[in-house]
Design a protein around this motif. Structure first.
Motif, mmCIF file in Angstrom:
data_model
loop_
_atom_site.group_PDB
_atom_site.id
_atom_site.type_symbol
_atom_site.label_atom_id
_atom_site.label_comp_id
_atom_site.label_asym_id
_atom_site.label_seq_id
_atom_site.Cartn_x
_atom_site.Cartn_y
_atom_site.Cartn_z
ATOM 1 N N ASN A 82 72.377 -39.991 -99.970
ATOM 2 C CA ASN A 82 73.084 -40.847 -100.927
ATOM 3 C C ASN A 82 74.197 -40.088 -101.635
ATOM 4 O O ASN A 82 75.279 -40.627 -101.893
ATOM 5 C CB ASN A 82 72.103 -41.408 -101.955
ATOM 6 N N LEU A 83 73.925 -38.829 -101.941
ATOM 7 C CA LEU A 83 74.941 -37.997 -102.600
ATOM 8 C C LEU A 83 76.155 -37.812 -101.689
ATOM 9 O O LEU A 83 77.310 -37.919 -102.145
ATOM 10 C CB LEU A 83 74.326 -36.641 -102.953
ATOM 11 N N GLN A 101 62.225 -38.177 -99.020
ATOM 12 C CA GLN A 101 62.889 -38.445 -100.291
ATOM 13 C C GLN A 101 64.039 -37.466 -100.527
ATOM 14 O O GLN A 101 65.105 -37.856 -101.022
ATOM 15 C CB GLN A 101 61.874 -38.358 -101.440
ATOM 16 N N LEU A 102 63.846 -36.202 -100.178
ATOM 17 C CA LEU A 102 64.910 -35.209 -100.350
ATOM 18 C C LEU A 102 66.095 -35.534 -99.454
ATOM 19 O O LEU A 102 67.257 -35.450 -99.890
ATOM 20 C CB LEU A 102 64.371 -33.810 -100.032
ATOM 21 N N LYS A 133 71.012 -40.304 -93.488
ATOM 22 C CA LYS A 133 69.751 -39.780 -94.015
ATOM 23 C C LYS A 133 68.863 -39.233 -92.900
ATOM 24 O O LYS A 133 68.163 -38.225 -93.085
ATOM 25 C CB LYS A 133 69.028 -40.873 -94.788
ATOM 26 N N SER A 178 66.865 -38.511 -98.317
ATOM 27 C CA SER A 178 67.464 -39.742 -98.834
ATOM 28 C C SER A 178 68.358 -39.450 -100.031
ATOM 29 O O SER A 178 69.477 -39.983 -100.137
ATOM 30 C CB SER A 178 66.359 -40.723 -99.222
ATOM 31 N N GLU A 179 67.890 -38.593 -100.929
ATOM 32 C CA GLU A 179 68.681 -38.252 -102.116
ATOM 33 C C GLU A 179 69.957 -37.523 -101.732
ATOM 34 O O GLU A 179 71.046 -37.838 -102.242
ATOM 35 C CB GLU A 179 67.837 -37.395 -103.061
ATOM 36 N N THR A 180 69.845 -36.559 -100.820
ATOM 37 C CA THR A 180 71.032 -35.821 -100.378
ATOM 38 C C THR A 180 71.979 -36.733 -99.606
ATOM 39 O O THR A 180 73.207 -36.643 -99.754
ATOM 40 C CB THR A 180 70.620 -34.635 -99.502
ATOM 41 N N THR A 196 76.459 -29.423 -105.653
ATOM 42 C CA THR A 196 75.049 -29.696 -105.936
ATOM 43 C C THR A 196 74.197 -28.679 -105.200
ATOM 44 O O THR A 196 74.512 -28.295 -104.070
ATOM 45 C CB THR A 196 74.651 -31.116 -105.492
ATOM 46 N N TYR A 256 69.988 -27.629 -104.370
ATOM 47 C CA TYR A 256 68.553 -27.933 -104.432
ATOM 48 C C TYR A 256 67.803 -26.646 -104.095
ATOM 49 O O TYR A 256 67.851 -26.171 -102.961
ATOM 50 C CB TYR A 256 68.175 -29.026 -103.438
ATOM 51 N N ASN A 261 62.817 -26.405 -102.948
ATOM 52 C CA ASN A 261 62.422 -27.690 -102.365
ATOM 53 C C ASN A 261 61.973 -27.589 -100.922
ATOM 54 O O ASN A 261 61.362 -28.522 -100.394
ATOM 55 C CB ASN A 261 63.585 -28.693 -102.439
#
Length: 290
Positions: free
Chosen positions: A155-156, A148-149, A226, A151-153, A136, A138, A141
Protein backbone atom coordinates in the motif's frame (compact mmCIF):
# COMPACT_ATOMS: atom_id res chain seq x y z
CA UNK A 1 56.00 -18.55 23.38
CA UNK A 2 52.63 -18.77 25.12
CA UNK A 3 52.48 -20.73 28.36
CA UNK A 4 50.71 -24.06 28.65
CA UNK A 5 47.91 -22.50 30.67
CA UNK A 6 47.31 -19.83 28.00
CA UNK A 7 47.12 -22.45 25.26
CA UNK A 8 44.73 -24.56 27.35
CA UNK A 9 42.50 -21.51 27.89
CA UNK A 10 42.44 -20.87 24.13
CA UNK A 11 41.48 -24.49 23.43
CA UNK A 12 38.66 -24.31 25.99
CA UNK A 13 37.44 -21.02 24.48
CA UNK A 14 37.42 -22.39 20.94
CA UNK A 15 35.54 -25.52 22.06
CA UNK A 16 32.88 -23.34 23.72
CA UNK A 17 32.60 -21.29 20.54
CA UNK A 18 32.14 -24.53 18.60
CA UNK A 19 29.23 -25.48 20.86
CA UNK A 20 27.57 -22.12 20.10
CA UNK A 21 28.08 -22.33 16.32
CA UNK A 22 26.84 -25.92 16.26
CA UNK A 23 23.71 -24.94 18.20
CA UNK A 24 23.10 -21.98 15.87
CA UNK A 25 23.49 -24.30 12.89
CA UNK A 26 20.81 -26.62 14.28
CA UNK A 27 18.45 -23.70 15.00
CA UNK A 28 18.95 -22.28 11.49
CA UNK A 29 18.33 -25.73 10.02
CA UNK A 30 15.05 -26.07 11.92
CA UNK A 31 13.90 -22.59 10.87
CA UNK A 32 14.94 -23.24 7.28
CA UNK A 33 12.58 -26.18 6.98
CA UNK A 34 9.61 -23.97 7.83
CA UNK A 35 10.74 -21.03 5.68
CA UNK A 36 11.55 -23.27 2.73
CA UNK A 37 8.12 -24.89 2.94
CA UNK A 38 6.43 -21.48 2.94
CA UNK A 39 8.19 -20.19 -0.17
CA UNK A 40 7.80 -23.48 -2.04
CA UNK A 41 4.07 -23.44 -1.37
CA UNK A 42 3.66 -19.77 -2.27
CA UNK A 43 5.88 -19.63 -5.37
CA UNK A 44 3.48 -21.53 -7.71
CA UNK A 45 0.64 -19.21 -6.65
CA UNK A 46 2.77 -16.12 -7.29
CA UNK A 47 3.90 -17.41 -10.70
CA UNK A 48 0.35 -18.25 -11.78
CA UNK A 49 -0.93 -14.91 -10.50
CA UNK A 50 1.76 -13.16 -12.52
CA UNK A 51 0.92 -15.14 -15.68
CA UNK A 52 -2.79 -14.37 -15.39
CA UNK A 53 -2.16 -10.68 -14.81
CA UNK A 54 0.24 -10.41 -17.77
CA UNK A 55 -2.29 -12.15 -20.02
CA UNK A 56 -5.05 -9.85 -18.80
CA UNK A 57 -3.02 -6.64 -19.02
CA UNK A 58 -1.69 -7.46 -22.48
CA UNK A 59 -5.27 -7.37 -23.77
CA UNK A 60 -5.93 -3.90 -22.37
CA UNK A 61 -4.49 -0.46 -23.02
CA UNK A 62 -1.82 0.91 -20.71
CA UNK A 63 -4.28 3.65 -19.78
CA UNK A 64 -6.69 1.07 -18.35
CA UNK A 65 -5.09 1.49 -14.91
CA UNK A 66 -2.57 3.98 -13.45
CA UNK A 67 -0.31 1.14 -12.25
CA UNK A 68 0.14 0.00 -15.87
CA UNK A 69 0.83 3.37 -17.42
CA UNK A 70 4.48 4.13 -18.09
CA UNK A 71 5.28 7.78 -17.53
CA UNK A 72 7.06 9.74 -20.21
CA UNK A 73 9.51 11.28 -17.75
CA UNK A 74 10.90 8.97 -15.08
CA UNK A 75 12.68 11.01 -12.44
CA UNK A 76 12.00 9.42 -9.03
CA UNK A 77 13.04 5.82 -8.44
CA UNK A 78 11.90 3.79 -5.44
CA UNK A 79 13.88 0.74 -4.32
CA UNK A 80 12.48 -1.71 -1.77
CA UNK A 81 15.45 -3.41 -0.10
CA UNK A 82 14.65 -6.62 1.81
CA UNK A 83 17.35 -7.94 4.14
CA UNK A 84 17.49 -9.78 7.46
CA UNK A 85 17.43 -8.24 10.92
CA UNK A 86 20.27 -10.37 12.25
CA UNK A 87 23.77 -11.15 11.07
CA UNK A 88 25.99 -14.22 11.32
CA UNK A 89 24.87 -15.40 7.88
CA UNK A 90 28.04 -14.89 5.86
CA UNK A 91 27.97 -12.41 3.00
CA UNK A 92 24.21 -12.73 2.46
CA UNK A 93 23.23 -9.22 3.62
CA UNK A 94 26.33 -7.65 2.10
CA UNK A 95 25.43 -9.08 -1.32
CA UNK A 96 21.89 -7.69 -1.09
CA UNK A 97 23.07 -4.25 0.03
CA UNK A 98 25.72 -4.11 -2.68
CA UNK A 99 23.19 -5.11 -5.35
CA UNK A 100 20.81 -2.37 -4.19
CA UNK A 101 23.64 0.15 -4.04
CA UNK A 102 24.74 -0.68 -7.59
CA UNK A 103 21.19 -0.28 -8.87
CA UNK A 104 20.82 3.05 -7.05
CA UNK A 105 24.12 4.39 -8.43
CA UNK A 106 23.15 3.26 -11.92
CA UNK A 107 19.86 5.15 -11.74
CA UNK A 108 21.60 8.16 -10.18
CA UNK A 109 24.11 8.21 -13.04
CA UNK A 110 21.12 8.56 -15.38
CA UNK A 111 20.14 11.74 -13.56
CA UNK A 112 17.36 10.23 -11.46
CA UNK A 113 16.55 10.60 -7.78
CA UNK A 114 16.62 7.38 -5.75
CA UNK A 115 14.77 6.75 -2.50
CA UNK A 116 14.72 3.58 -0.42
CA UNK A 117 12.14 1.61 1.52
CA UNK A 118 14.07 -0.75 3.79
CA UNK A 119 12.67 -3.96 5.26
CA UNK A 120 15.20 -5.45 7.65
CA UNK A 121 17.65 -3.90 10.07
CA UNK A 122 20.80 -4.75 8.12
CA UNK A 123 19.64 -3.01 4.96
CA UNK A 124 18.47 0.05 6.89
CA UNK A 125 21.82 0.39 8.65
CA UNK A 126 23.69 0.07 5.35
CA UNK A 127 21.64 2.67 3.46
CA UNK A 128 21.96 5.10 6.37
CA UNK A 129 25.69 5.20 5.69
CA UNK A 130 25.10 6.21 2.06
CA UNK A 131 23.79 9.46 0.62
CA UNK A 132 20.46 7.97 -0.43
CA UNK A 133 17.24 8.87 1.39
CA UNK A 134 15.18 6.31 3.32
CA UNK A 135 11.49 7.15 3.17
CA UNK A 136 10.32 4.26 5.36
CA UNK A 137 12.14 1.56 7.32
CA UNK A 138 10.83 -1.62 8.93
CA UNK A 139 13.23 -3.11 11.48
CA UNK A 140 12.79 -6.16 13.72
CA UNK A 141 10.05 -7.54 11.45
CA UNK A 142 11.81 -10.30 9.52
CA UNK A 143 11.94 -12.74 12.42
CA UNK A 144 8.16 -13.16 12.48
CA UNK A 145 6.05 -11.74 9.67
CA UNK A 146 2.92 -12.53 7.71
CA UNK A 147 1.08 -11.13 4.71
CA UNK A 148 0.16 -8.04 6.74
CA UNK A 149 3.71 -6.69 6.36
CA UNK A 150 3.62 -7.23 2.58
CA UNK A 151 0.17 -5.60 2.40
CA UNK A 152 1.32 -2.56 4.38
CA UNK A 153 4.47 -2.14 2.29
CA UNK A 154 2.51 -2.71 -0.91
CA UNK A 155 0.00 0.00 0.00
CA UNK A 156 2.87 2.35 0.78
CA UNK A 157 4.45 1.71 -2.62
CA UNK A 158 1.14 2.06 -4.48
CA UNK A 159 0.28 5.32 -2.72
CA UNK A 160 3.74 6.68 -3.46
CA UNK A 161 3.45 5.72 -7.11
CA UNK A 162 -0.02 7.19 -7.57
CA UNK A 163 0.94 10.42 -5.80
CA UNK A 164 4.02 10.89 -7.98
CA UNK A 165 6.55 10.26 -5.22
CA UNK A 166 7.84 7.33 -7.31
CA UNK A 167 7.85 7.03 -11.09
CA UNK A 168 9.31 3.53 -11.00
CA UNK A 169 9.67 0.98 -8.19
CA UNK A 170 12.09 -1.95 -7.92
CA UNK A 171 12.50 -4.62 -5.25
CA UNK A 172 15.84 -6.16 -4.25
CA UNK A 173 15.64 -9.43 -2.31
CA UNK A 174 17.47 -12.72 -1.79
CA UNK A 175 16.06 -15.38 -4.10
CA UNK A 176 16.15 -18.84 -2.55
CA UNK A 177 17.40 -21.32 -5.16
CA UNK A 178 18.52 -24.12 -2.85
CA UNK A 179 20.31 -24.59 0.46
CA UNK A 180 23.71 -23.89 -1.08
CA UNK A 181 22.68 -21.06 -3.40
CA UNK A 182 20.95 -17.74 -2.72
CA UNK A 183 20.90 -14.99 -5.35
CA UNK A 184 20.62 -11.23 -4.87
CA UNK A 185 17.75 -10.46 -7.26
CA UNK A 186 16.18 -7.20 -8.39
CA UNK A 187 12.94 -6.83 -10.34
CA UNK A 188 10.63 -4.02 -11.35
CA UNK A 189 7.19 -4.10 -9.77
CA UNK A 190 5.80 -0.70 -10.87
CA UNK A 191 4.74 0.08 -13.47
CA UNK A 192 3.68 -3.53 -13.98
CA UNK A 193 5.51 -4.90 -16.99
CA UNK A 194 3.24 -6.33 -19.70
CA UNK A 195 5.20 -7.93 -22.56
CA UNK A 196 3.50 -8.30 -25.89
CA UNK A 197 1.62 -11.58 -26.24
CA UNK A 198 1.90 -13.16 -29.68
CA UNK A 199 -1.17 -14.74 -31.13
CA UNK A 200 -0.86 -18.54 -31.24
CA UNK A 201 -0.72 -20.31 -34.57
CA UNK A 202 -4.06 -21.64 -35.77
CA UNK A 203 -7.36 -20.78 -34.15
CA UNK A 204 -7.24 -17.84 -31.75
CA UNK A 205 -9.23 -17.76 -28.52
CA UNK A 206 -11.49 -14.90 -27.60
CA UNK A 207 -12.22 -14.19 -23.94
CA UNK A 208 -15.19 -12.51 -22.36
CA UNK A 209 -14.36 -10.87 -19.04
CA UNK A 210 -16.92 -10.38 -16.32
CA UNK A 211 -16.74 -7.71 -15.07
CA UNK A 212 -14.78 -5.58 -17.57
CA UNK A 213 -11.02 -5.81 -18.05
CA UNK A 214 -10.64 -2.44 -16.32
CA UNK A 215 -12.62 -3.69 -13.34
CA UNK A 216 -10.50 -6.81 -13.02
CA UNK A 217 -7.26 -4.83 -13.33
CA UNK A 218 -8.40 -2.42 -10.64
CA UNK A 219 -8.85 -5.41 -8.32
CA UNK A 220 -5.84 -7.50 -9.33
CA UNK A 221 -3.05 -4.95 -9.81
CA UNK A 222 -2.86 -3.86 -6.13
CA UNK A 223 -2.89 -7.53 -5.15
CA UNK A 224 -0.13 -8.20 -7.66
CA UNK A 225 2.13 -5.64 -5.95
CA UNK A 226 1.44 -7.18 -2.53
CA UNK A 227 2.02 -10.71 -3.83
CA UNK A 228 5.41 -9.68 -5.23
CA UNK A 229 6.27 -8.06 -1.90
CA UNK A 230 5.31 -11.18 0.04
CA UNK A 231 7.29 -13.37 -2.33
CA UNK A 232 10.36 -11.19 -1.74
CA UNK A 233 9.90 -11.49 2.02
CA UNK A 234 9.52 -15.28 1.92
CA UNK A 235 12.47 -15.74 -0.44
CA UNK A 236 14.70 -13.55 1.72
CA UNK A 237 13.66 -15.34 4.90
CA UNK A 238 14.46 -18.77 3.49
CA UNK A 239 17.73 -17.49 2.00
CA UNK A 240 18.74 -15.96 5.34
CA UNK A 241 18.34 -19.23 7.25
CA UNK A 242 20.14 -21.20 4.53
CA UNK A 243 23.03 -18.73 4.52
CA UNK A 244 23.26 -18.77 8.32
CA UNK A 245 23.21 -22.57 8.40
CA UNK A 246 26.07 -22.68 5.90
CA UNK A 247 28.03 -19.97 7.74
CA UNK A 248 27.67 -21.72 11.10
CA UNK A 249 28.66 -25.04 9.56
CA UNK A 250 31.84 -23.44 8.19
CA UNK A 251 32.49 -21.79 11.57
CA UNK A 252 32.16 -25.16 13.32
CA UNK A 253 34.68 -26.71 10.92
CA UNK A 254 37.04 -23.80 11.49
CA UNK A 255 36.78 -24.38 15.25
CA UNK A 256 37.78 -28.02 14.76
CA UNK A 257 40.80 -26.92 12.73
CA UNK A 258 41.78 -24.36 15.38
CA UNK A 259 41.49 -26.94 18.17
CA UNK A 260 43.72 -29.31 16.20
CA UNK A 261 46.27 -26.59 15.54
CA UNK A 262 46.27 -25.40 19.16
CA UNK A 263 46.59 -28.99 20.38
CA UNK A 264 49.76 -29.42 18.30
CA UNK A 265 51.14 -26.18 19.74
CA UNK A 266 50.25 -27.36 23.25
CA UNK A 267 51.96 -30.72 22.75
CA UNK A 268 55.10 -29.04 21.40
CA UNK A 269 55.18 -26.60 24.33
CA UNK A 270 54.60 -29.43 26.80
CA UNK A 271 57.35 -31.51 25.21
CA UNK A 272 59.71 -28.54 25.36
CA UNK A 273 58.86 -27.97 29.02
CA UNK A 274 59.50 -31.64 29.88
CA UNK A 275 62.79 -31.59 28.01
CA UNK A 276 63.87 -28.46 29.89
CA UNK A 277 62.98 -30.06 33.23
CA UNK A 278 64.92 -33.23 32.36
CA UNK A 279 67.94 -31.16 31.39
CA UNK A 280 67.76 -29.35 34.73
CA UNK A 281 67.58 -32.67 36.60
CA UNK A 282 70.48 -34.14 34.65
CA UNK A 283 72.51 -30.97 35.14
CA UNK A 284 71.82 -30.99 38.89
CA UNK A 285 72.84 -34.66 39.18
CA UNK A 286 76.09 -34.03 37.32
CA UNK A 287 76.79 -31.06 39.57
CA UNK A 288 76.33 -33.22 42.68
CA UNK A 289 78.72 -35.84 41.30
CA UNK A 290 81.30 -33.17 40.67
Amino acid sequence: MASLRDIQNKIVGVKKTKQITKAMNMVASAKLRGAQGRIERFRPYADKFNDILIDLASRADASAHPLLEKREVIQNIGIVLVTSDKGLCGSFNANLCNAANRLAKQKEAEGKTVKFICIGKKGRDFIRKTKFEITTAYAENMTHFDFQLASETGNLVIDGYLSGQFDEVHIVYGKFVNIARQEATSSQILPAETPEVEAPAGASSEYIFEPSVEGLLAELLPRYVKVQMYRGLLDTSASEHAARMSAMDNATKNCDEMVGSLTKVYNKARQSSITTQLMDIVGGAEALKG
